[in-house]
Design a protein around this motif. Sequence first.
Motif, mmCIF file in Angstrom:
data_model
loop_
_atom_site.group_PDB
_atom_site.id
_atom_site.type_symbol
_atom_site.label_atom_id
_atom_site.label_comp_id
_atom_site.label_asym_id
_atom_site.label_seq_id
_atom_site.Cartn_x
_atom_site.Cartn_y
_atom_site.Cartn_z
ATOM 1 N N PRO A 13 -42.519 12.897 0.669
ATOM 2 C CA PRO A 13 -43.041 11.720 1.361
ATOM 3 C C PRO A 13 -42.223 10.484 0.983
ATOM 4 O O PRO A 13 -41.947 10.254 -0.205
ATOM 5 N N VAL A 44 -42.811 7.373 0.576
ATOM 6 C CA VAL A 44 -43.391 6.461 -0.407
ATOM 7 C C VAL A 44 -43.162 6.974 -1.829
ATOM 8 O O VAL A 44 -42.962 6.187 -2.771
ATOM 9 N N PRO A 73 -48.229 5.346 -5.473
ATOM 10 C CA PRO A 73 -47.897 6.261 -4.370
ATOM 11 C C PRO A 73 -48.641 7.584 -4.432
ATOM 12 O O PRO A 73 -49.035 8.125 -3.392
ATOM 13 N N LEU A 75 -51.211 9.056 -1.511
ATOM 14 C CA LEU A 75 -51.081 10.403 -0.949
ATOM 15 C C LEU A 75 -52.292 11.282 -1.242
ATOM 16 O O LEU A 75 -52.356 12.420 -0.802
ATOM 17 N N ASP A 93 -47.662 12.832 6.755
ATOM 18 C CA ASP A 93 -46.756 12.288 7.765
ATOM 19 C C ASP A 93 -47.294 10.927 8.201
ATOM 20 O O ASP A 93 -48.316 10.842 8.879
ATOM 21 N N SER A 94 -46.619 9.860 7.806
ATOM 22 C CA SER A 94 -47.078 8.504 8.121
ATOM 23 C C SER A 94 -46.092 7.803 9.048
ATOM 24 O O SER A 94 -44.880 8.027 8.961
ATOM 25 N N SER A 152 -44.588 3.521 6.045
ATOM 26 C CA SER A 152 -44.653 3.833 4.618
ATOM 27 C C SER A 152 -43.960 2.730 3.840
ATOM 28 O O SER A 152 -42.784 2.444 4.080
ATOM 29 N N PHE A 190 -43.401 1.106 -0.175
ATOM 30 C CA PHE A 190 -43.577 1.128 -1.633
ATOM 31 C C PHE A 190 -42.862 -0.073 -2.221
ATOM 32 O O PHE A 190 -41.745 -0.403 -1.817
ATOM 33 N N ALA A 225 -48.494 0.633 -2.866
ATOM 34 C CA ALA A 225 -48.162 1.602 -1.820
ATOM 35 C C ALA A 225 -49.034 1.378 -0.595
ATOM 36 O O ALA A 225 -50.220 1.038 -0.708
ATOM 37 N N LEU A 235 -49.637 3.155 3.409
ATOM 38 C CA LEU A 235 -49.358 4.156 4.429
ATOM 39 C C LEU A 235 -50.223 3.883 5.654
ATOM 40 O O LEU A 235 -51.390 3.501 5.512
ATOM 41 N N LYS A 259 -51.050 5.600 9.664
ATOM 42 C CA LYS A 259 -50.850 6.594 10.718
ATOM 43 C C LYS A 259 -51.389 6.012 12.013
ATOM 44 O O LYS A 259 -52.514 5.496 12.053
ATOM 45 N N SER A 304 -47.310 -5.840 4.637
ATOM 46 C CA SER A 304 -47.548 -4.495 5.178
ATOM 47 C C SER A 304 -48.216 -4.555 6.541
ATOM 48 O O SER A 304 -47.804 -3.865 7.485
#
Length: 265
Positions: free
Chosen positions: A79, A81, A116, A120, A158-159, A162, A164, A181, A183, A185, A260
């Motif tokens: 991944p 991140v 991270p 996840l 699966d993002s 992402s 970091f 972190a 993420l 989707k 972000s």
Amino acid sequence: MNKQMLYAKTVNDLLSLLKNNQGAVIVGGCTGIEEFPQKAISIKQIKEFNHIIRHERFLTVGPGVTLNQILSLGQNHIPPVLYEALQSIANPIIRNMATIGGNIFAAGQKHTLYAPLMALDTRLDFKNQSETTSESILSFKGIPAGRILTAIRIPLIDSDLSIFRRIGPEQGISEDSASFAFLAKIEKNSLLNVRLTFAGPFTFHSKEFENSLVGKRLPLTQRDIIQICANAAAEFNKTATDKMISDVVRQQFFNLTRYSFEQLT
């Protein structure tokens, strides 16, 4: 008093040594140890702890696996991140000795991989003489009594976005160190899932905040971002109450949160 190093060759060997040597500390690469313990147990010879197994939806990583071993899988198999976090740590020489288990369980400040791995929803497997249990790192508070970490299971999420960032000094870990972190989707111009995590002097993750964003229409407006960031700040400040955190680190969290969500405009 002379310091003593014991060597475990199997998981059962390690459990036995821990049982018979009260106060002994498990060590891997020893890169984060400032003062070596009076009695330590090395896991470097335990083969089960040095394997990476790639499954369709997750990686199973032994606690003795080095950071460079994970990086060697390649950018397309980790991944993003996590890959960025691994690359940000020290230098290749240190990463060739430092282990993922040591990074997760380092004393004091949470180290670079913690945020991270939280994003996840990594799971930690613990074993004693009779059984193995699993726990999400999001709820992890400490190693259960009489158990050892045997595996780290990292989802291959699966993002669409992402991010970091490492906060604090580039080299080493200080009281101003932390990791961030994010993420996201996306499905049909809506947020399907969001993960926002922080780890340093304490850890932050709010499922309530993340759930409030599910279904949010994209692109976000400036008004949306102002409200979302205000909600994130309120949740973060509740978690940070009575915690030791500098104003600089706090502000960096707020700035990174805004950055972000601005990527979703």
